[in-house]
Design an enzyme around this catalytic site. Structure first.
Site, PDB file in Angstrom:
ATOM      1  N   ASP A  82      51.499  13.475   9.217  1.00  0.00           N
ATOM      2  CA  ASP A  82      50.768  12.368   9.844  1.00  0.00           C
ATOM      3  C   ASP A  82      51.787  11.432  10.499  1.00  0.00           C
ATOM      4  O   ASP A  82      52.876  11.865  10.908  1.00  0.00           O
ATOM      5  CB  ASP A  82      49.857  11.669   8.819  1.00  0.00           C
ATOM      6  CG  ASP A  82      48.650  11.018   9.475  1.00  0.00           C
ATOM      7  OD1 ASP A  82      48.762   9.868   9.933  1.00  0.00           O
ATOM      8  OD2 ASP A  82      47.579  11.655   9.556  1.00  0.00           O
ATOM      9  N   ASP A  83      51.467  10.170  10.589  1.00  0.00           N
ATOM     10  CA  ASP A  83      52.316   9.205  11.302  1.00  0.00           C
ATOM     11  C   ASP A  83      53.707   9.110  10.641  1.00  0.00           C
ATOM     12  O   ASP A  83      53.898   9.525   9.500  1.00  0.00           O
ATOM     13  CB  ASP A  83      51.630   7.829  11.277  1.00  0.00           C
ATOM     14  CG  ASP A  83      52.007   6.972  12.482  1.00  0.00           C
ATOM     15  OD1 ASP A  83      52.991   7.297  13.156  1.00  0.00           O
ATOM     16  OD2 ASP A  83      51.302   5.983  12.738  1.00  0.00           O
ATOM     17  N   ASP A 160      45.607  10.308  17.396  1.00  0.00           N
ATOM     18  CA  ASP A 160      45.072   9.000  17.047  1.00  0.00           C
ATOM     19  C   ASP A 160      44.873   8.154  18.308  1.00  0.00           C
ATOM     20  O   ASP A 160      45.188   8.607  19.420  1.00  0.00           O
ATOM     21  CB  ASP A 160      46.064   8.323  16.073  1.00  0.00           C
ATOM     22  CG  ASP A 160      45.365   7.431  15.065  1.00  0.00           C
ATOM     23  OD1 ASP A 160      44.255   6.980  15.353  1.00  0.00           O
ATOM     24  OD2 ASP A 160      45.948   7.177  13.992  1.00  0.00           O
ATOM     25  N   SER A 192      40.535  11.067  17.406  1.00  0.00           N
ATOM     26  CA  SER A 192      40.040   9.793  16.865  1.00  0.00           C
ATOM     27  C   SER A 192      39.217   9.049  17.910  1.00  0.00           C
ATOM     28  O   SER A 192      38.835   7.895  17.712  1.00  0.00           O
ATOM     29  CB  SER A 192      41.199   8.928  16.387  1.00  0.00           C
ATOM     30  OG  SER A 192      41.942   9.611  15.417  1.00  0.00           O
ATOM     31  N   ARG A 217      37.071  11.806  14.067  1.00  0.00           N
ATOM     32  CA  ARG A 217      36.789  10.712  13.134  1.00  0.00           C
ATOM     33  C   ARG A 217      35.740   9.792  13.755  1.00  0.00           C
ATOM     34  O   ARG A 217      35.799   9.494  14.938  1.00  0.00           O
ATOM     35  CB  ARG A 217      38.078   9.935  12.878  1.00  0.00           C
ATOM     36  CG  ARG A 217      39.137  10.704  12.057  1.00  0.00           C
ATOM     37  CD  ARG A 217      38.849  10.601  10.568  1.00  0.00           C
ATOM     38  NE  ARG A 217      38.677   9.205  10.214  1.00  0.00           N
ATOM     39  CZ  ARG A 217      39.691   8.347  10.071  1.00  0.00           C
ATOM     40  NH1 ARG A 217      40.935   8.755  10.173  1.00  0.00           N
ATOM     41  NH2 ARG A 217      39.457   7.079   9.789  1.00  0.00           N
ATOM     42  N   ASP A 221      39.171   4.456   8.011  1.00  0.00           N
ATOM     43  CA  ASP A 221      40.159   5.199   7.220  1.00  0.00           C
ATOM     44  C   ASP A 221      39.755   5.180   5.754  1.00  0.00           C
ATOM     45  O   ASP A 221      39.388   4.129   5.217  1.00  0.00           O
ATOM     46  CB  ASP A 221      41.524   4.505   7.298  1.00  0.00           C
ATOM     47  CG  ASP A 221      42.205   4.723   8.622  1.00  0.00           C
ATOM     48  OD1 ASP A 221      41.596   5.311   9.540  1.00  0.00           O
ATOM     49  OD2 ASP A 221      43.360   4.279   8.743  1.00  0.00           O
TER      50      ASP A 221
HETATM   51  C1  GAL Z   1      45.080   5.548  11.466  1.00  0.00           C
HETATM   52  C2  GAL Z   1      44.403   6.858  11.147  1.00  0.00           C
HETATM   53  C3  GAL Z   1      44.920   7.307   9.814  1.00  0.00           C
HETATM   54  C4  GAL Z   1      46.406   7.497   9.910  1.00  0.00           C
HETATM   55  C5  GAL Z   1      47.075   6.230  10.400  1.00  0.00           C
HETATM   56  C6  GAL Z   1      48.552   6.424  10.671  1.00  0.00           C
HETATM   57  O1  GAL Z   1      44.590   5.069  12.653  1.00  0.00           O
HETATM   58  O2  GAL Z   1      43.012   6.710  11.129  1.00  0.00           O
HETATM   59  O3  GAL Z   1      44.281   8.499   9.414  1.00  0.00           O
HETATM   60  O4  GAL Z   1      46.692   8.576  10.757  1.00  0.00           O
HETATM   61  O5  GAL Z   1      46.471   5.739  11.575  1.00  0.00           O
HETATM   62  O6  GAL Z   1      49.178   5.292  11.159  1.00  0.00           O
END
Ligand code: GAL
Length: 440
Positions: A82-83, A160, A192, A217, A221
């Site tokens: 992920d991020d 995202d 997203s 999504r 979250d």
């Molecule tokens: C949000 C996303 C999360 C995660 C996060 C990372 O916007 O919905 O699932 O990826 O960013 O910064």
């Protein structure tokens, strides 16, 4: 007017062709795997916390455990970054690059490692100037970034939407999908797009979203709490008439990760999340520390009966059919089929907090299970079979506070018919078709 024509002409010259359809043939059932975010967040402090920081080491370890602890054997296959994997700067050639202090061998090496285990590799980016945590986004480099992911043998991209304008997403998400397709590598595309538009007060164009994304999504979250899981359940129940028609093989609503095995959910609540995610045909993306998960939570995540409901080949998302005094009933049409009848998974939820199990008694018919030949009914968590029950049979279940009972009711197939006939459901025409099998 002239200016408008010039602008349109430019878009036509440089933009992707009109037909952008994704149609990549992937995730005919909801994707299953492991995703870092909910549990490991943006911990980049590998100096002080080497075992939990977002790093090559963490993903290798989780990939190893997905295989050695039996998750892969029941269907979990994607290992998704992920991020916070990126370097704050692009490389000299403009390419995305990982933070090499945490991913010393680069993303291709990690992808190769995951593939050698027989798993698939997912990555995260953002259709904006920055990711949500402030790393470089793809805006301005869509084609190059799609090519970079393909060169790393990425199988799944979560895109995202921070630091971008939700209005631009109707064009931007399809455009990146087009560039993903253009690489010739098949990559699951997780968007997203709708959630950012909903928050901006824009009604998402779901026919376009379905066409271009494999999953998306549409709500908050998930966080490590029962309140968060309940809010997702309520969102999916309260908005079901709008949400359900968008789901189907290859394109799924994503209520976010499974948080089972973390700090916030009790045993009962964990079963509830698993059951409802299966009923609503959700992607099953665990976000948990597989090194320390307790056996009872692992057993929930590996419950084959509940996973089979989630992965039912019809791909019909289930719905809340009853809600009163803290009791809810959710049901999902599944295989096998017979004549014009579905089999069903049925989940009974107790949202009450009065500390004692609640009894629910209902006939199968009242649940919409009307096949005259009856249903073979089993409890998927208790692994108890109730035998073949007629539609008039009243079933009684005891549901623990914030817990669930999930039943599978399979149409009872008369032997002579099942040998000669096959019923299939056409999800596009919403009709059943019975085909005669050749009689040798
Ligand atoms: C949000 C996303 C999360 C995660 C996060 C990372 O916007 O919905 O699932 O990826 O960013 O910064």
């Amino acid at each position: 007017m002239a200016a408008a024509i010039v602008v349109l002409g430019l878009v036509a010259l440089v933009g992707p062709p009109a037909a952008l359809g994704l149609d990549n043939g992937l995730v005919r059932t909801p994707p299953m795997g492991w995703l870092a975010w909910e549990r490991f967040r943006c911990n980049t402090d590998c100096k002080n916390d080497p075992e939990n920081c977002i790093s090559e080491r963490l993903f290798r370890t989780m990939a190893d455990l997905v295989v050695s602890e039996g998750y892969a054997a029941v269907g979990y296959e994607y290992i998704n970054v992920d991020d916070c994997w990126l370097d704050k700067e692009r490389g000299a050639n403009g390419q995305l690059q990982p933070d090499y202090s945490r991913f010393p061998n680069g993303m291709r090496a990690l992808s190769d490692y995951v593939h050698r285990l027989g798993l698939k590799f997912g990555i995260y980016e953002d259709y904006g100037n920055y990711t949500c945590a402030g790393y470089p986004g793809i805006l301005g480099s869509l084609e190059l970034d799609a090519q970079t992911f393909a060169s790393w043998n990425v199988d799944y991209v979560k895109l995202d939407g921070c630091y971008s304008h939700p209005k631009d997403m109707d064009r931007g998400y399809p455009e990146f999908g087009y560039f993903l397709n253009k690489t010739g590598r098949q990559m699951v595309y997780s968007c997203s797009w709708p959630v950012y538009q909903i928050y901006a007060g824009i009604a998402p164009n779901f026919s376009s979203i379905i066409e271009h994304c494999n999953l998306w999504r549409n709500f908050d979250d998930i966080q490590d709490s029962w309140a968060s899981v309940e809010s997702v359940i309520d969102y999916y129940g309260d908005n079901q008439d709008a949400i359900i028609p968008n789901a189907g093989p290859g394109h799924w609503n994503d209520p976010d990760m499974l948080i089972i095995g973390n700090f916030g959910l009790s045993y009962e609540q964990s079963k509830t999340q698993m059951a409802i995610w299966a009923i609503i045909a959700a992607p099953l993306l665990m976000s948990v520390d597989l090194r320390t998960i307790r056996p009872e939570f692992k057993a929930i995540l590996q419950n084959k009966g509940v996973i089979a409901v989630d992965q039912d080949p019809l791909g019909i998302q289930g719905r809340r059919i009853y809600k009163k005094s803290g009791i809810e009933i959710w049901s999902r049409p599944i295989t096998p089929l017979q004549q014009n009848y579905f089999s069903y998974a049925v989940a009974f939820l107790n949202r009450r907090t009065d500390g004692t199990p609640s009894d629910v008694a209902v006939t199968l018919q009242e649940l919409g299970l009307a096949y005259p030949g009856g249903y073979a009914v089993e409890d998927l968590f208790e692994e108890v079979s109730y035998g073949v029950l007629s539609p008039e049979t009243k079933i009684k279940v005891k549901v623990n506070p914030s817990g669930v009972v999930i039943l599978r009711a399979n149409i009872h197939l008369p032997r002579f018919q099942s040998q000669n006939q096959k019923t299939v459901y056409d999800p596009y025409q919403h009709v059943f078709r019975t085909t005669a099998r050749p009689n040798f």
